[in-house]
Structures are given as C-alpha cells and as structure tokens.
Write a protein that holds these residues in place. Structure first.
Motif, PDB file in Angstrom:
ATOM      1  N   ALA A  17      10.478   9.004   7.397  1.00  0.00           N
ATOM      2  CA  ALA A  17      10.347   7.721   6.680  1.00  0.00           C
ATOM      3  C   ALA A  17       8.899   7.490   6.237  1.00  0.00           C
ATOM      4  CB  ALA A  17      10.810   6.573   7.577  1.00  0.00           C
ATOM      5  N   ARG A  18       7.962   7.889   7.069  1.00  0.00           N
ATOM      6  CA  ARG A  18       6.549   7.644   6.764  1.00  0.00           C
ATOM      7  C   ARG A  18       6.000   8.661   5.762  1.00  0.00           C
ATOM      8  NH1 ARG A  18       3.991   5.144  12.355  1.00  0.00           N
ATOM      9  NH2 ARG A  18       5.570   3.505  12.513  1.00  0.00           N
ATOM     10  N   ILE A  19       6.548   9.854   5.781  1.00  0.00           N
ATOM     11  CA  ILE A  19       6.125  10.830   4.769  1.00  0.00           C
ATOM     12  C   ILE A  19       6.509  10.308   3.381  1.00  0.00           C
ATOM     13  CG2 ILE A  19       6.599  13.151   3.868  1.00  0.00           C
ATOM     14  CD1 ILE A  19       6.787  14.058   6.856  1.00  0.00           C
ATOM     15  N   VAL A  52       4.006   5.063  -1.541  1.00  0.00           N
ATOM     16  CA  VAL A  52       3.344   3.754  -1.433  1.00  0.00           C
ATOM     17  C   VAL A  52       1.864   3.907  -1.037  1.00  0.00           C
ATOM     18  CG1 VAL A  52       3.436   1.452  -0.422  1.00  0.00           C
ATOM     19  CG2 VAL A  52       5.551   2.792  -0.653  1.00  0.00           C
ATOM     20  N   VAL A  53       1.614   4.620   0.040  1.00  0.00           N
ATOM     21  CA  VAL A  53       0.249   4.646   0.575  1.00  0.00           C
ATOM     22  C   VAL A  53      -0.702   5.394  -0.360  1.00  0.00           C
ATOM     23  CG1 VAL A  53      -1.218   5.434   2.486  1.00  0.00           C
ATOM     24  CG2 VAL A  53       1.029   4.416   2.964  1.00  0.00           C
ATOM     25  N   PHE A  54      -0.379   6.630  -0.654  1.00  0.00           N
ATOM     26  CA  PHE A  54      -1.314   7.378  -1.503  1.00  0.00           C
ATOM     27  C   PHE A  54      -1.458   6.755  -2.903  1.00  0.00           C
ATOM     28  CE2 PHE A  54      -2.410  10.691  -4.557  1.00  0.00           C
ATOM     29  CZ  PHE A  54      -3.710  10.919  -4.135  1.00  0.00           C
ATOM     30  N   PRO A  55      -0.342   6.417  -3.589  1.00  0.00           N
ATOM     31  CA  PRO A  55      -0.519   5.728  -4.883  1.00  0.00           C
ATOM     32  C   PRO A  55      -1.317   4.431  -4.748  1.00  0.00           C
ATOM     33  CG  PRO A  55       1.756   6.459  -4.624  1.00  0.00           C
ATOM     34  CD  PRO A  55       1.085   6.694  -3.294  1.00  0.00           C
ATOM     35  N   GLY A  56      -1.147   3.747  -3.614  1.00  0.00           N
ATOM     36  CA  GLY A  56      -1.902   2.511  -3.381  1.00  0.00           C
ATOM     37  C   GLY A  56      -3.392   2.768  -3.275  1.00  0.00           C
ATOM     38  N   ILE A  57      -3.743   3.872  -2.624  1.00  0.00           N
ATOM     39  CA  ILE A  57      -5.162   4.231  -2.509  1.00  0.00           C
ATOM     40  C   ILE A  57      -5.746   4.512  -3.893  1.00  0.00           C
ATOM     41  CG2 ILE A  57      -6.752   6.029  -1.679  1.00  0.00           C
ATOM     42  CD1 ILE A  57      -4.792   6.344   0.761  1.00  0.00           C
ATOM     43  N   VAL A  58      -5.018   5.290  -4.670  1.00  0.00           N
ATOM     44  CA  VAL A  58      -5.501   5.652  -6.014  1.00  0.00           C
ATOM     45  C   VAL A  58      -5.651   4.395  -6.872  1.00  0.00           C
ATOM     46  CG1 VAL A  58      -4.971   6.909  -8.135  1.00  0.00           C
ATOM     47  CG2 VAL A  58      -4.470   7.957  -5.897  1.00  0.00           C
ATOM     48  N   ALA A  59      -4.611   3.549  -6.831  1.00  0.00           N
ATOM     49  CA  ALA A  59      -4.639   2.355  -7.688  1.00  0.00           C
ATOM     50  C   ALA A  59      -5.801   1.441  -7.311  1.00  0.00           C
ATOM     51  CB  ALA A  59      -3.313   1.615  -7.557  1.00  0.00           C
ATOM     52  N   ARG A  60      -6.005   1.252  -6.020  1.00  0.00           N
ATOM     53  CA  ARG A  60      -7.058   0.323  -5.629  1.00  0.00           C
ATOM     54  C   ARG A  60      -8.448   0.933  -5.825  1.00  0.00           C
ATOM     55  NH1 ARG A  60      -6.043  -3.104  -0.326  1.00  0.00           N
ATOM     56  NH2 ARG A  60      -3.932  -2.901  -1.140  1.00  0.00           N
ATOM     57  N   ALA A  61      -8.557   2.219  -5.546  1.00  0.00           N
ATOM     58  CA  ALA A  61      -9.870   2.860  -5.702  1.00  0.00           C
ATOM     59  C   ALA A  61     -10.298   2.919  -7.164  1.00  0.00           C
ATOM     60  CB  ALA A  61      -9.836   4.270  -5.106  1.00  0.00           C
ATOM     61  N   ARG A 117       6.565  -5.485   1.325  1.00  0.00           N
ATOM     62  CA  ARG A 117       7.663  -5.879   2.203  1.00  0.00           C
ATOM     63  C   ARG A 117       8.993  -5.354   1.685  1.00  0.00           C
ATOM     64  NH1 ARG A 117       6.237  -9.427   6.167  1.00  0.00           N
ATOM     65  NH2 ARG A 117       4.177 -10.299   5.870  1.00  0.00           N
ATOM     66  N   VAL A 118       9.158  -5.305   0.394  1.00  0.00           N
ATOM     67  CA  VAL A 118      10.416  -4.777  -0.131  1.00  0.00           C
ATOM     68  C   VAL A 118      10.559  -3.303   0.219  1.00  0.00           C
ATOM     69  CG1 VAL A 118      11.670  -4.247  -2.246  1.00  0.00           C
ATOM     70  CG2 VAL A 118      10.741  -6.518  -1.887  1.00  0.00           C
ATOM     71  N   LYS A 119       9.454  -2.574   0.190  1.00  0.00           N
ATOM     72  CA  LYS A 119       9.485  -1.167   0.640  1.00  0.00           C
ATOM     73  C   LYS A 119       9.907  -1.100   2.111  1.00  0.00           C
ATOM     74  CE  LYS A 119       8.317   1.471  -2.812  1.00  0.00           C
ATOM     75  NZ  LYS A 119       9.212   2.547  -3.264  1.00  0.00           N
ATOM     76  N   ASP A 120       9.406  -2.039   2.874  1.00  0.00           N
ATOM     77  CA  ASP A 120       9.761  -2.129   4.288  1.00  0.00           C
ATOM     78  C   ASP A 120      11.258  -2.406   4.452  1.00  0.00           C
ATOM     79  OD1 ASP A 120       8.168  -1.717   6.494  1.00  0.00           O
ATOM     80  OD2 ASP A 120       8.234  -3.834   7.080  1.00  0.00           O
ATOM     81  N   ILE A 121      11.760  -3.318   3.609  1.00  0.00           N
ATOM     82  CA  ILE A 121      13.182  -3.658   3.643  1.00  0.00           C
ATOM     83  C   ILE A 121      14.017  -2.419   3.383  1.00  0.00           C
ATOM     84  CG2 ILE A 121      15.035  -4.831   2.409  1.00  0.00           C
ATOM     85  CD1 ILE A 121      12.941  -6.970   1.673  1.00  0.00           C
ATOM     86  N   GLU A 122      13.593  -1.662   2.393  1.00  0.00           N
ATOM     87  CA  GLU A 122      14.316  -0.455   2.016  1.00  0.00           C
ATOM     88  C   GLU A 122      14.542   0.415   3.254  1.00  0.00           C
ATOM     89  OE1 GLU A 122      12.250   1.651  -1.054  1.00  0.00           O
ATOM     90  OE2 GLU A 122      13.158   3.542  -0.476  1.00  0.00           O
ATOM     91  N   ALA A 123      13.499   0.581   4.030  1.00  0.00           N
ATOM     92  CA  ALA A 123      13.607   1.425   5.221  1.00  0.00           C
ATOM     93  C   ALA A 123      14.447   0.753   6.305  1.00  0.00           C
ATOM     94  CB  ALA A 123      12.210   1.737   5.745  1.00  0.00           C
ATOM     95  N   LYS A 124      14.271  -0.565   6.448  1.00  0.00           N
ATOM     96  CA  LYS A 124      15.030  -1.275   7.475  1.00  0.00           C
ATOM     97  C   LYS A 124      16.523  -1.257   7.183  1.00  0.00           C
ATOM     98  CE  LYS A 124      11.829  -4.532   9.606  1.00  0.00           C
ATOM     99  NZ  LYS A 124      10.585  -4.713   8.859  1.00  0.00           N
TER     100      LYS A 124
END
Ligand SMILES: [Zn+2]
Length: 280
Positions: free
Chosen positions: A157-159, A165-174, A245-252
């Motif tokens: 799930a985290r991969i 989410v995480v890597f694209p988020g880093i790129v977008a914010r950086a 949170r919606v990404k979180d919902i998806e997993a939940k």
C-alpha cells in the motif's frame, strides 16, 4: 551534521559521534512494523538495537531525527555508506505489525516535507532512484542491495502511495507547483456530503459491495461508511489536505473489501469525485 528543522532532535549516542561521515545522495523510506511514535522509535534504537535510522515518523506526523544526515546510519545495508563516501538517508515510519497499512495523511505530509528538504539541503535530484547507487528517492525493497536478506518494506500500500502521492508531492512542492496559501477549509456539512458521495460512488461502481460479503461481519454497512467519514471528519484544514485524505480513504475502503476489487476503478472513481468537488 545536518539536522532537519521540522524534526525533534533525539540524538543517538555513541552512533552520532562514532559513525563515519557520508555525503547524502538518496532518501529511502521504510515501515518499522510497529505502531510507534517517533519517540518510541528512538527508544528502540537506543535501548534494544545497535541499528538505527536517521529519522522516525509516527502516525500523527511526529518526526524525530536521531543521526545527522551527514553521518552513516544502518537501515539500508549496502546503501548506508558506499566506497565513494555517498550514502542514503533513512526514515522509519510507524505501521501496523504486518506492514500492510497505508501511511496516514499526516505521515504523507511529513514525508513530502522531508523530501523537499533533502532536495534543498543536500541537492538530491527530483527522481526515483534508477539503480541502487543512483541519487534520488526510493523505498527499502526497491533494490536488493538495500537490504541484507530481502524485504517487502514499506509494504504494498505504501509503495503505491510513494509512487502516486509522496514522490509527485515532493516534485510539485520543490518546484513550486503547489501553492500553500490558496486552500479553503470545508464545513462539517460539506464533509458529510463528500463522504456520502464517496460511498455512493464506490457502491455504484461495485468497488465496495452494496451488501455485506458472506464472510464479513454484520457491521459491514456501518463500517464502510464510517471508514470514509472517519477519514474526512478529523479536522480538515485545506483542499490539499482533503486530497491526501481521499487517498487515505482509498486505502481504507480497500482494506474493508474482500476480493474482486478493481483498484484502478477505485482510484479513478475517487479522483473523479474529488475533481468534481474541487471544481464546485
Ligand atoms: Zn525497511
């Protein structure tokens, strides 16, 4: 020695002074296979192990740093310190005891912040590592050289979250593509509406069954709605927070279903719902 300003410094000795220097070129994420706070992860390294990671991250987003990022830590086998003096910075993240749960929204936010800091402070290139020694961002099981005997860490799930989410988020914010200031908080009424629509959409798409599967418990109806509302009802501060949170919902929601779940359809439906919501 470099210490992240978002992290609570909990310096591990003697490792912090005695271990060799590195030039950090990678950030590797892990699941610690325990539902621990950053403080508890520190205590484990200090009291119960001679291994350690640079960082630890609890479910609530509590971030601890145990070793400076220009000193070797032990979490990544061959990537800890290579012959050329480069090495990986590691972060252990709270998880369930089987390493199957997704990161929380708070964990994702801190992972993104840390990733951006690694880019700015240490010049990590904004890419996923292409080889075991390639500078960039990765997760523990990505290359066999990063573990001593193979690993599934940080879990399936985290991969997926790392890549989507995480890597694209880093790129977008950086790169300044996600403005921080223009978010709008949702009202309680809006949260209820979004939750209802998520559940309705997921049922319409047969992503979650409209009736309880035979091997599930009688609380099925309550649980599936609850899982969505739970993810939305804790304080929402911004539109971006809602996205996470919606990404979180998806997993939940996925964790509640048994068999026959089309993850791509689920992701598409959630994204569609959110796009509609944010456009209105
Ligand atoms: Zn790991």
């Amino acid at each position: 020695m470099a210490w992240n300003p978002d992290a609570i410094k909990m310096e591990l000795q003697p490792e912090s002074d005695s271990q060799a220097a590195i030039r950090p070129t990678q950030l590797i994420v892990h699941s610690v296979i325990a539902p621990w706070t950053a403080r508890r992860i520190f205590e484990y390294w200090r009291d119960s192990s001679n291994l350690e990671s640079h960082f630890g991250l609890g479910y609530e987003g509590d971030l601890g740093q145990y070793i400076g990022t220009e000193t070797r830590a032990d979490a990544n086998a061959g990537a800890n310190r290579r012959a050329d003096g480069t090495g990986a910075v590691s972060i252990e993240t709270a998880s369930n005891t089987s390493g199957t749960d997704p990161w929380t929204a708070q964990q994702i936010e801190q992972l993104i912040r840390l990733g951006v800091w690694m880019h700015k402070r240490h010049g990590l290139p904004l890419r996923i590592c292409r080889t075991h020694s390639d500078p960039g961002y990765g997760y523990h099981s990505m290359f066999p050289q990063w573990s001593t005997s193979g690993t599934a860490c940080p879990g399936k799930a985290r991969i997926k979250q790392f890549r989507e989410v995480v890597f694209p988020g880093i790129v977008a914010r950086a790169t300044g593509q996600t403005p921080q200031e223009e978010d709008v908080a949702l009202t309680a009424d809006e949260i209820d509406k979004v939750a209802d629509r998520v559940v309705a959409k997921l049922m319409a798409a047969d992503v979650i069954p409209a009736v309880a599967p035979p091997d599930n418990n009688a609380d099925w109806e309550t649980n599936k709605t609850w899982s969505v509302k739970y993810a939305l009802q804790t304080p929402i501060v911004s539109g971006r927070e809602t996205l996470r949170r919606v990404k979180d919902i998806e997993a939940k929601v996925n964790a509640l279903t048994v068999g026959g779940v089309d993850l791509d359809a689920l992701a598409a439906k959630v994204a569609d719902l959110l796009a509609t919501r944010l456009a209105n």
